[in-house]
Write a protein that holds these residues in place. Structure first.
Motif, PDB file in Angstrom:
ATOM      1  N   ARG A 175       0.840  -1.190   0.000  1.00  0.00           N
ATOM      2  CA  ARG A 175       0.000   0.000   0.000  1.00  0.00           C
ATOM      3  C   ARG A 175       0.875   1.241   0.000  1.00  0.00           C
ATOM      4  NH1 ARG A 175      -2.702  -0.820   4.567  1.00  0.00           N
ATOM      5  NH2 ARG A 175      -1.257   0.398   5.817  1.00  0.00           N
ATOM      6  N   ARG A 178      -3.750   8.815   0.907  1.00  0.00           N
ATOM      7  CA  ARG A 178      -5.005   8.380   0.317  1.00  0.00           C
ATOM      8  C   ARG A 178      -4.809   8.054  -1.159  1.00  0.00           C
ATOM      9  NH1 ARG A 178      -9.500  12.678   1.132  1.00  0.00           N
ATOM     10  NH2 ARG A 178      -8.191  13.763  -0.372  1.00  0.00           N
ATOM     11  N   PRO A 179      -5.410   6.970  -1.659  1.00  0.00           N
ATOM     12  CA  PRO A 179      -5.244   6.645  -3.082  1.00  0.00           C
ATOM     13  C   PRO A 179      -5.808   7.750  -3.960  1.00  0.00           C
ATOM     14  CG  PRO A 179      -6.990   5.315  -2.083  1.00  0.00           C
ATOM     15  CD  PRO A 179      -6.288   6.013  -0.965  1.00  0.00           C
ATOM     16  N   THR A 202      -9.748   8.524  -9.384  1.00  0.00           N
ATOM     17  CA  THR A 202      -9.637   8.132 -10.791  1.00  0.00           C
ATOM     18  C   THR A 202     -10.076   9.267 -11.702  1.00  0.00           C
ATOM     19  OG1 THR A 202     -11.884   7.202 -10.801  1.00  0.00           O
ATOM     20  CG2 THR A 202     -10.073   5.731 -10.179  1.00  0.00           C
TER      21      THR A 202
END
Length: 360
Positions: free
Chosen positions: A100, A104-105, A108
């Motif tokens: 990971r 925060r990811p 998109t």
């Protein structure tokens, strides 16, 4: 996943003969343990003994086949060590730290595009209102993320935004707008004719109400009255008449539409983009018909414009209507097989415009 398979494969392979091993051949399992221990020792002739993951899995798989009272004589490790290996294996399996990234990811590109679309189509929505709509659509995203997307795009994330622009107003009010304008036609002998054209924004339906060399106010009023009577029940859905400041309209012209509870909207001087649909339809009439024909007189002009009006309303496809003509209300029939069907051509204005249909 790979580590788990390294344990499961030998374990499954040794499960089948375990019954037979317990019946008198358990010593074969002890030999396997001793042989593998010998292999480990030969691999490390100097220094402390270190067991690789494969060694640990092999010993763990054989542990269920060795009698408990023989463990101290056969196994090179204690049961506590074996359990410690298992705990380490489970901890590594569920540890996602290395898999990971920090923070925060990222959001998109599709979600960002949807956020900006919602903000564009709903100018009064703030970032929290947009977040709620995204949640209803099944996209879990924080309100702060929506705020960052709007702010990066130059949009105000706060709920107080200015009112809709003219383009947005025309889009939302298209079903209730009809636009009017005069355009000129130059004849072959140098004369000039004028035609009054109306275009319904919602349906893109075209109406050319008359051609004359003297476009007086009285003529315009009469054409307005004729149009309102011809529209019939459709006029109930119209709420605005959009026109320019041409003095040939006059108060009586506006009154004909105000009697039908319609409001009059006027575009600013020298601002054709404020009535863009009207400008485009006049350009289409010129490019597709008038620029290719020498107009002789009023009768000839009426004939040309009437033929083009029928073609435009009944056959010409429109992108805003999913490639349907204004008078069509459903999708065309399924495409015919080109090997067995032939498209028939209908010539309009002597072949200046062509229409194609399959034979019934």
């Amino acid at each position: 996943m790979i580590v788990s398979l390294l344990y499961k494969v030998p374990r499954k392979l040794l499960t089948v003969p375990s019954v037979f091993l317990r019946r008198g051949t358990a010593k074969d399992a002890e030999l396997l343990v001793l042989r593998h221990e010998s292999t480990v020792l030969r691999r490390q002739l100097t220094g402390p003994v270190r067991y690789e993951p494969a060694d640990r899995f092999w010993f763990a798989a054989l542990s269920g086949l060795i009698l408990r009272h023989h463990w101290s004589d056969i196994f090179p490790v204690t049961p506590g060590t074996l359990l410690a290996w298992h705990r380490r294996f489970i901890a590594a399996k569920w540890d996602y730290t290395a898999r990971r990234g920090t923070g925060r990811p990222p959001t998109t590109a599709a979600i960002k595009k949807l956020v900006l679309r919602l903000a564009r189509e709903n100018p009064t929505w703030g970032h929290r209102r947009i977040q709620g709509e995204l949640t209803r659509l099944g996209h879990r995203i924080a309100a702060s993320a929506v705020w960052e997307i709007l702010n990066a795009a130059g949009n105000d994330p706060a709920p107080r935004r200015s009112g809709p622009a003219l383009r947005q107003f025309l889009t939302t009010q298209a079903e209730g707008i009809i636009a009017a304008d005069f355009f000129h036609i130059d004849t072959a002998l140098g004369g000039r004719l004028y035609a009054l054209v109306f275009l319904e924004h919602g349906t893109r339906r075209l109406r050319i109400t008359g051609v004359t060399a003297r476009p007086t106010r009285d003529r315009a009023v009469q054409q307005a009255r004729n149009l309102t009577s011809d529209l019939g029940i459709r006029i109930e859905s119209l709420r605005f008449l959009l026109r320019d400041l041409d003095d040939r309209y006059g108060e009586a012209f506006d009154a004909a539409f105000e009697a039908e509870e319609m409001d009059i909207l006027t575009s600013a001087p020298q601002a054709p983009r404020m009535n863009a649909h009207r400008e485009r339809i006049i350009g289409s009439i010129r490019r597709e018909a008038l620029d290719h024909v020498l107009i002789m007189n009023e009768a000839h002009a009426r004939h040309i414009l009437a033929a083009y009006e029928r073609h435009y309303n009944e056959h010409r496809p429109h992108q805003t209507r999913n490639q349907l003509p204004p008078d069509a209300h459903e999708q065309p029939v399924v495409a015919h097989a080109l090997s067995t069907s032939k498209a028939l051509r209908t010539r309009i204005l002597g072949g200046l415009i062509n229409e194609y249909r399959y034979a019934a």
